[in-house]
Design an enzyme around this catalytic site. Sequence first.
Site, short mmCIF file in Angstrom:
data_model
loop_
_atom_site.label_atom_id
_atom_site.label_comp_id
_atom_site.label_asym_id
_atom_site.label_seq_id
_atom_site.Cartn_x
_atom_site.Cartn_y
_atom_site.Cartn_z
N TYR A 62 -73.85 -46.23 -78.98
CA TYR A 62 -72.59 -46.66 -78.37
C TYR A 62 -72.76 -48.08 -77.85
O TYR A 62 -73.81 -48.44 -77.30
CB TYR A 62 -72.21 -45.73 -77.22
CG TYR A 62 -71.93 -44.30 -77.63
CD1 TYR A 62 -70.94 -44.00 -78.55
CD2 TYR A 62 -72.66 -43.24 -77.07
CE1 TYR A 62 -70.67 -42.67 -78.92
CE2 TYR A 62 -72.38 -41.93 -77.42
CZ TYR A 62 -71.39 -41.65 -78.35
OH TYR A 62 -71.14 -40.34 -78.70
N ASP B 285 -75.24 -45.81 -85.10
CA ASP B 285 -75.91 -46.72 -84.17
C ASP B 285 -75.45 -46.39 -82.76
O ASP B 285 -74.52 -45.60 -82.56
CB ASP B 285 -75.68 -48.18 -84.53
CG ASP B 285 -74.25 -48.66 -84.38
OD1 ASP B 285 -73.34 -47.81 -84.36
OD2 ASP B 285 -74.04 -49.88 -84.31
N PHE C 124 -74.94 -39.58 -80.41
CA PHE C 124 -73.73 -38.90 -79.94
C PHE C 124 -73.75 -38.60 -78.44
O PHE C 124 -72.72 -38.25 -77.87
CB PHE C 124 -73.44 -37.60 -80.71
CG PHE C 124 -73.12 -37.82 -82.16
CD1 PHE C 124 -71.90 -38.37 -82.53
CD2 PHE C 124 -74.03 -37.48 -83.15
CE1 PHE C 124 -71.60 -38.58 -83.88
CE2 PHE C 124 -73.73 -37.68 -84.49
CZ PHE C 124 -72.52 -38.23 -84.86
N HIS D 92 -67.68 -36.84 -90.83
CA HIS D 92 -68.09 -37.33 -89.51
C HIS D 92 -67.11 -36.81 -88.45
O HIS D 92 -65.91 -36.68 -88.72
CB HIS D 92 -68.09 -38.86 -89.52
CG HIS D 92 -68.79 -39.47 -88.36
ND1 HIS D 92 -68.18 -39.63 -87.13
CD2 HIS D 92 -70.06 -39.96 -88.23
CE1 HIS D 92 -69.04 -40.19 -86.30
NE2 HIS D 92 -70.18 -40.40 -86.93
#
Length: 229
Positions: A74, A72, A85, A194
Site C-alpha cells: 500500500y 506491491d 493485503f 483479484h
Amino acid sequence: MPYLDEALNRIHPGWKDFFQQETTQPYFQAIDAFLTKEAAAGKEIYPPRPLIFNAYHFVAPADVKVVILGQDPYHGPGQAHGLCFSVPDGVPPPPSLVNIFKELHHDLRIPPAASGNLTPWARQGVFLLNAILTVERSRPRSHEKIGWLDFTDRTIRHLSDRFLGIVFLLWGKNAQDKARLIDANRHFILTAAHPSPYSARGFFGCRHFSKTNEILRALGKKPIDWVLT
C-alpha cells in the site's frame, strides 16, 4: 548503513541460507543501493524499513502451508507493514481487504474483522508475499523495476523446489503469471480474480479459504484458523 540491514536482521532463521545466497547477488545489491539513494534524497518509502521482509519474519520456509501473493505495498501513510493485503491495527481495511473479508464471510460464515491486520494468519504458516516489497509514497508500482521481482520469483521457486504440499492462492493476472514458477505436481494452485473492487465479481464465490483447509486436512496438516481476533 545499507538500507535493508534492519529488515534483514528480522528474518526467520529458517530463511538464513536463502538470504545468504541472494544478498550476495548483484541484483540484490542494486536494490539496496537504489533504496539507500532514494532515502538519502528524502523520498518516503513504504513499508517502514524494519518491516520490508516482514513476510519472512513470521514463518520458516519449511513451515509455509499457504502462499498468498499480492502486487506491491500500500502506498498511503501508515498502511503497509510488509504483509500483502494486510494493514496495522487501527488502520481501516482497504477495499481489496474488505472484499477478502466478504468472501471469508460467504465461504466460512466468518464475520468481517474489525482489524485488517493479518498477522494471525502469518503466524499459522500463511506466507503473505508481495511481488514488489517497497513503494514510494503515493506512487503505486514505483519500485516495480528495481529488482524485487527477481527476488520474489526466486523466493517462490525456493518454496516450490524444496518443499511439498503448499497451497498457492493466485488472485488476479499478475499473481497467476507466477504459476510458471510453481511445480504443480508438488503443490496446489488455486486461482481467482483479484479482490480489487474492479474485478471482485470474479473473486466472490471462489471459496479459496475452505478449499485450502480441505487440502491441508487431506495432507494431515492443521487447517488455518481464518478468524482474526
